[in-house]
Enzyme design. Structure first.
Site, mmCIF file in Angstrom:
data_model
loop_
_atom_site.group_PDB
_atom_site.id
_atom_site.type_symbol
_atom_site.label_atom_id
_atom_site.label_comp_id
_atom_site.label_asym_id
_atom_site.label_seq_id
_atom_site.Cartn_x
_atom_site.Cartn_y
_atom_site.Cartn_z
ATOM 1 N N TYR A 151 0.838 -1.202 0.000
ATOM 2 C CA TYR A 151 0.000 0.000 0.000
ATOM 3 C C TYR A 151 0.877 1.258 0.000
ATOM 4 O O TYR A 151 0.679 2.170 -0.813
ATOM 5 C CB TYR A 151 -0.884 -0.052 1.248
ATOM 6 C CG TYR A 151 -1.779 1.132 1.485
ATOM 7 C CD1 TYR A 151 -2.874 1.384 0.668
ATOM 8 C CD2 TYR A 151 -1.564 1.981 2.577
ATOM 9 C CE1 TYR A 151 -3.720 2.457 0.912
ATOM 10 C CE2 TYR A 151 -2.402 3.048 2.831
ATOM 11 C CZ TYR A 151 -3.480 3.287 2.000
ATOM 12 O OH TYR A 151 -4.307 4.347 2.256
HETATM 13 N N1 LIG Z 1 -9.824 6.060 5.602
HETATM 14 C C1 LIG Z 1 -8.656 6.569 5.956
HETATM 15 O O1 LIG Z 1 -8.423 6.988 7.086
HETATM 16 C C2 LIG Z 1 -7.566 6.672 4.949
HETATM 17 C C3 LIG Z 1 -6.259 6.968 5.370
HETATM 18 C C4 LIG Z 1 -5.272 7.159 4.423
HETATM 19 C C5 LIG Z 1 -5.589 7.060 3.079
HETATM 20 N N2 LIG Z 1 -6.867 6.741 2.706
HETATM 21 C C6 LIG Z 1 -7.161 6.670 1.281
HETATM 22 O O2 LIG Z 1 -8.372 7.340 1.006
HETATM 23 C C7 LIG Z 1 -9.054 6.690 -0.071
HETATM 24 C C8 LIG Z 1 -10.440 6.263 0.350
HETATM 25 O O3 LIG Z 1 -10.355 5.482 1.488
HETATM 26 P P1 LIG Z 1 -11.609 4.752 2.145
HETATM 27 O O4 LIG Z 1 -11.208 4.450 3.537
HETATM 28 O O5 LIG Z 1 -12.849 5.498 1.886
HETATM 29 O O6 LIG Z 1 -11.627 3.380 1.324
HETATM 30 P P2 LIG Z 1 -12.773 2.270 1.307
HETATM 31 O O7 LIG Z 1 -12.055 1.004 1.101
HETATM 32 O O8 LIG Z 1 -13.701 2.424 2.466
HETATM 33 O O9 LIG Z 1 -13.648 2.698 0.050
HETATM 34 C C9 LIG Z 1 -13.160 2.708 -1.197
HETATM 35 C C10 LIG Z 1 -14.291 2.638 -2.228
HETATM 36 O O10 LIG Z 1 -13.593 2.166 -3.361
HETATM 37 C C11 LIG Z 1 -14.300 1.055 -3.917
HETATM 38 N N3 LIG Z 1 -13.345 0.184 -4.576
HETATM 39 C C12 LIG Z 1 -12.455 -0.670 -4.014
HETATM 40 N N4 LIG Z 1 -11.772 -1.320 -4.974
HETATM 41 C C13 LIG Z 1 -12.241 -0.875 -6.152
HETATM 42 C C14 LIG Z 1 -11.943 -1.176 -7.508
HETATM 43 N N5 LIG Z 1 -11.012 -2.079 -7.837
HETATM 44 N N6 LIG Z 1 -12.632 -0.535 -8.477
HETATM 45 C C15 LIG Z 1 -13.609 0.366 -8.171
HETATM 46 N N7 LIG Z 1 -13.927 0.693 -6.901
HETATM 47 C C16 LIG Z 1 -13.251 0.077 -5.909
HETATM 48 C C17 LIG Z 1 -15.019 0.394 -2.769
HETATM 49 O O11 LIG Z 1 -16.116 -0.373 -3.221
HETATM 50 C C18 LIG Z 1 -15.411 1.605 -1.910
HETATM 51 O O12 LIG Z 1 -16.677 2.095 -2.291
HETATM 52 C C19 LIG Z 1 -8.138 5.531 -0.484
HETATM 53 O O13 LIG Z 1 -7.257 5.949 -1.491
HETATM 54 C C20 LIG Z 1 -7.378 5.252 0.786
HETATM 55 O O14 LIG Z 1 -6.169 4.578 0.550
HETATM 56 C C21 LIG Z 1 -7.854 6.531 3.602
#
Ligand SMILES: NC(=O)c1ccc[n+]([C@@H]2O[C@H](COP(=O)([O-])OP(=O)(O)OC[C@H]3O[C@@H](n4cnc5c(N)ncnc54)[C@H](O)[C@@H]3O)[C@@H](O)[C@H]2O)c1
Length: 248
Positions: A151
């Site tokens: 990641y």
């Molecule tokens: N949540 C956090 O605190 C956090 C921290 C650091 C970075 N991030 C980044 O923020 C972004 C969003 O995070 P999140 O926690 O909402 O993620 P999540 O996993 O909850 O949601 C991601 C969304 O992407 C969709 N998804 C997953 N794989 C997919 C694919 N192959 N094709 C199409 N859609 C797909 C899922 O169905 C979901 O609706 C990501 O890039 C994550 O790495 C999040």
């Protein structure tokens, strides 16, 4: 606030989690959104909230054909594309030595390759609209958090790509920035349940002492980076993490 009236934005992973909050907030601010996600149920739900402003495209972002299809829909349905939010990213947390080829492919496919495919597919339309790209990084990558090798590597590759695109595309009037969020989404709740000590450590280390709300704390920053209010910002990484990391 309707400062995104006239904007047409692709949001990957735009059906749920932070992406779902982004879709909702952009729409509330006047934008039209193409939400690309593999989660059909959540996609159908979010489309129903503003059927005239949100188009849900079911698809896996690691496939270049989906990126092209999303741009085609933006243009055929709404006449243009002004913004791209590369938010989707799937990965598995394991010790570095336990990560398989498939684990690496999942993180680079849905994170780095997807961001590149959507940026390439969007470029011509973003030149026309002098649009903006918002990519997603992570504090876990900046810090080198254990169990996050595939990641973290993909996230830092996305930041490298974003800086180069910001420099190359500045002359086209396209801005490219990165947001590193910290937010209590369903995915983070699962991670919290699997690794409670790590979760407590992160919350304790956060100067604002809480995980952010996707809708109130993260999506408005993305909206700002897509709007004219940030027209003098490009190539930046914006930490939306309660003050945990201070980039210099
Ligand atoms: N949540 C956090 O605190 C956090 C921290 C650091 C970075 N991030 C980044 O923020 C972004 C969003 O995070 P999140 O926690 O909402 O993620 P999540 O996993 O909850 O949601 C991601 C969304 O992407 C969709 N998804 C997953 N794989 C997919 C694919 N192959 N094709 C199409 N859609 C797909 C899922 O169905 C979901 O609706 C990501 O890039 C994550 O790495 C999040």
């Amino acid at each position: 606030m309707k400062n995104l009236e006239g904007h047409v934005v692709i949001v990957t992973g735009g059906a749920a989690g932070i992406g779902g909050a982004i879709t909702t907030v952009l729409t509330e601010r006047g934008a039209k959104v193409i939400a690309v996600d593999i989660n059909e149920e959540a996609g159908a739900e979010i489309e129903k909230t503003h059927p005239e402003r949100i188009v849900f495209l079911k698809g896996d972002v690691s496939k270049e054909s989906i990126a092209k299809e999303a741009v085609r829909i933006a243009v055929s349905k709404f006449g243009k594309l002004t913004g791209l939010v590369n938010n989707a990213h799937a990965s598995r947390q394991k010790k570095l030595m336990d990560l398989t080829e498939d684990d690496w492919a999942l993180s680079f496919g849905t994170g780095f390759n997807a961001s590149l495919y959507f940026m390439k597919a969007s470029y011509k339309e973003l030149v026309k609209s002098k649009g903006a790209v918002v990519n997603f990084g992570s504090g876990a990558a900046l810090e080198g958090q254990p169990l996050q090798a595939s990641y973290a590597a993909a996230k830092e590759a996305i930041r490298g790509l974003s800086r180069v695109a910001a420099n190359e595309w500045a002359e086209d009037g396209i801005r490219v920035n990165v947001v590193c969020p910290l937010a209590l989404t369903e995915g983070v709740v699962n991670w919290k349940n699997e690794h409670p000590e790590q979760y407590e450590e992160v919350a304790k280390k956060t100067p604002l002492h809480r995980f952010g709300s996707p809708q109130e704390d993260i999506a408005p920053i993305v909206a700002f980076l897509l709007s004219n209010d940030s027209k003098y910002m490009t190539g930046q990484t914006v930490m939306a993490d309660g003050g945990t990391v201070k980039l210099r």
